[in-house]
Write a protein that holds these residues in place. Sequence first.
Motif, PDB file in Angstrom:
ATOM      1  N   UNK A 162       0.697  -1.286  -0.145  1.00  0.00           N
ATOM      2  CA  UNK A 162       0.126  -0.006  -0.052  1.00  0.00           C
ATOM      3  C   UNK A 162       0.859   1.277  -0.127  1.00  0.00           C
ATOM      4  N   UNK A 163       1.990   1.158   0.848  1.00  0.00           N
ATOM      5  CA  UNK A 163       2.720   2.354   0.804  1.00  0.00           C
ATOM      6  C   UNK A 163       3.545   2.347  -0.653  1.00  0.00           C
ATOM      7  N   UNK A 164       3.847   1.373  -1.111  1.00  0.00           N
ATOM      8  CA  UNK A 164       4.692   1.519  -2.551  1.00  0.00           C
ATOM      9  C   UNK A 164       3.500   2.417  -3.587  1.00  0.00           C
ATOM     10  N   UNK A 165       2.155   1.795  -3.555  1.00  0.00           N
ATOM     11  CA  UNK A 165       1.149   2.197  -4.239  1.00  0.00           C
ATOM     12  C   UNK A 165       0.834   3.476  -4.301  1.00  0.00           C
ATOM     13  N   UNK A 166       0.966   3.986  -2.787  1.00  0.00           N
ATOM     14  CA  UNK A 166       0.754   5.356  -2.443  1.00  0.00           C
ATOM     15  C   UNK A 166       1.481   6.324  -2.962  1.00  0.00           C
ATOM     16  N   UNK A 167       2.823   6.134  -3.273  1.00  0.00           N
ATOM     17  CA  UNK A 167       3.692   6.972  -4.069  1.00  0.00           C
ATOM     18  C   UNK A 167       4.056   6.784  -5.267  1.00  0.00           C
ATOM     19  N   UNK A 168       3.409   5.764  -6.075  1.00  0.00           N
ATOM     20  CA  UNK A 168       3.534   5.855  -7.402  1.00  0.00           C
ATOM     21  C   UNK A 168       3.156   7.071  -8.239  1.00  0.00           C
ATOM     22  N   UNK A 169       1.727   7.557  -8.041  1.00  0.00           N
ATOM     23  CA  UNK A 169       1.096   8.650  -8.420  1.00  0.00           C
ATOM     24  C   UNK A 169       2.137   9.876  -8.374  1.00  0.00           C
ATOM     25  N   UNK A 170       2.512   9.912  -7.259  1.00  0.00           N
ATOM     26  CA  UNK A 170       3.539  11.306  -6.507  1.00  0.00           C
ATOM     27  C   UNK A 170       4.600  10.990  -7.650  1.00  0.00           C
ATOM     28  N   UNK A 171       5.393  10.026  -7.784  1.00  0.00           N
ATOM     29  CA  UNK A 171       6.526   9.892  -8.680  1.00  0.00           C
ATOM     30  C   UNK A 171       6.140  10.218 -10.147  1.00  0.00           C
ATOM     31  N   UNK A 172       4.961   9.825 -10.601  1.00  0.00           N
ATOM     32  CA  UNK A 172       4.358  10.097 -11.811  1.00  0.00           C
ATOM     33  C   UNK A 172       4.418  11.513 -11.981  1.00  0.00           C
ATOM     34  N   UNK A 173       3.550  12.103 -11.462  1.00  0.00           N
ATOM     35  CA  UNK A 173       3.239  13.626 -11.723  1.00  0.00           C
ATOM     36  C   UNK A 173       4.304  14.399 -11.322  1.00  0.00           C
ATOM     37  N   UNK A 174       5.215  14.266 -10.446  1.00  0.00           N
ATOM     38  CA  UNK A 174       6.541  14.868 -10.191  1.00  0.00           C
ATOM     39  C   UNK A 174       7.331  14.722 -11.595  1.00  0.00           C
ATOM     40  N   UNK A 175       7.632  13.581 -11.959  1.00  0.00           N
ATOM     41  CA  UNK A 175       8.461  13.379 -13.169  1.00  0.00           C
ATOM     42  C   UNK A 175       7.724  14.436 -14.331  1.00  0.00           C
ATOM     43  N   UNK A 176       6.461  14.109 -14.519  1.00  0.00           N
ATOM     44  CA  UNK A 176       5.819  14.825 -15.390  1.00  0.00           C
ATOM     45  C   UNK A 176       6.276  16.440 -15.428  1.00  0.00           C
ATOM     46  N   UNK A 177       6.183  16.900 -14.144  1.00  0.00           N
ATOM     47  CA  UNK A 177       6.717  18.305 -13.966  1.00  0.00           C
ATOM     48  C   UNK A 177       7.935  18.603 -14.376  1.00  0.00           C
ATOM     49  N   UNK A 178       8.947  17.484 -14.060  1.00  0.00           N
ATOM     50  CA  UNK A 178      10.484  17.867 -14.462  1.00  0.00           C
ATOM     51  C   UNK A 178      10.690  17.731 -15.991  1.00  0.00           C
ATOM     52  N   UNK A 179       9.666  17.165 -16.901  1.00  0.00           N
ATOM     53  CA  UNK A 179       9.814  16.696 -18.107  1.00  0.00           C
ATOM     54  C   UNK A 179      11.082  16.062 -18.450  1.00  0.00           C
ATOM     55  N   UNK A 180      12.050  16.722 -19.052  1.00  0.00           N
ATOM     56  CA  UNK A 180      13.176  16.044 -19.754  1.00  0.00           C
ATOM     57  C   UNK A 180      14.223  15.563 -18.483  1.00  0.00           C
ATOM     58  N   UNK A 181      13.930  16.398 -17.498  1.00  0.00           N
ATOM     59  CA  UNK A 181      14.866  15.918 -16.085  1.00  0.00           C
ATOM     60  C   UNK A 181      14.034  15.148 -15.148  1.00  0.00           C
TER      61      UNK A 181
END
Length: 159
Positions: free
Chosen positions: A79-98
């Motif tokens: 559950x802790x893993x799954x809770x942070x997957x969207x956060x990683x995805x959204x943050x990575x989208x914000x950083x775009x190339x980085x």
Amino acid sequence: MNSSEELPLADSSRVVLRRSVRRFALWGLLIYGVLVLVVVFWPRHVDEAVAPALGSFFGWLHDLGVPEFINYQALEFSANVLMFVPLGFFLACLFWRRWYLAIPLLCCLSVGVELLQAGLLPDRTPSGSDVLANSLGGLLGALIQGIRFQRGLRRAKAS
């Protein structure tokens, strides 16, 4: 129309796409981030009410022959893993190339959350396994976006 005249349109549509993705990611991060903050800073364990029932459920599963490693701790870790997957995805989208910069940021965020729980929430139990699970979830989410980004670059170069 020659290829040099088409290039500004292609660049323009990439900028629009990047802005759209970042807007989506920012809203997703804000909305989902608030939900995660509520869960991680809830004064008591959020699963407190269902923990006895889950314990009984896993006992029943084990009586049926399900391996002992499939237990409440495994469920909590997952559950802790799954809770942070969207956060990683959204943050990575914000950083775009980085996009990869989201990974250490989420690891630091996870450590910070556990330290704040330890200092401010006496009924919560901060742990290293939570940091590991949250970091793995953030890593998975960022990798999903990183792979999507790399595939998009390859498609753009191929066309």
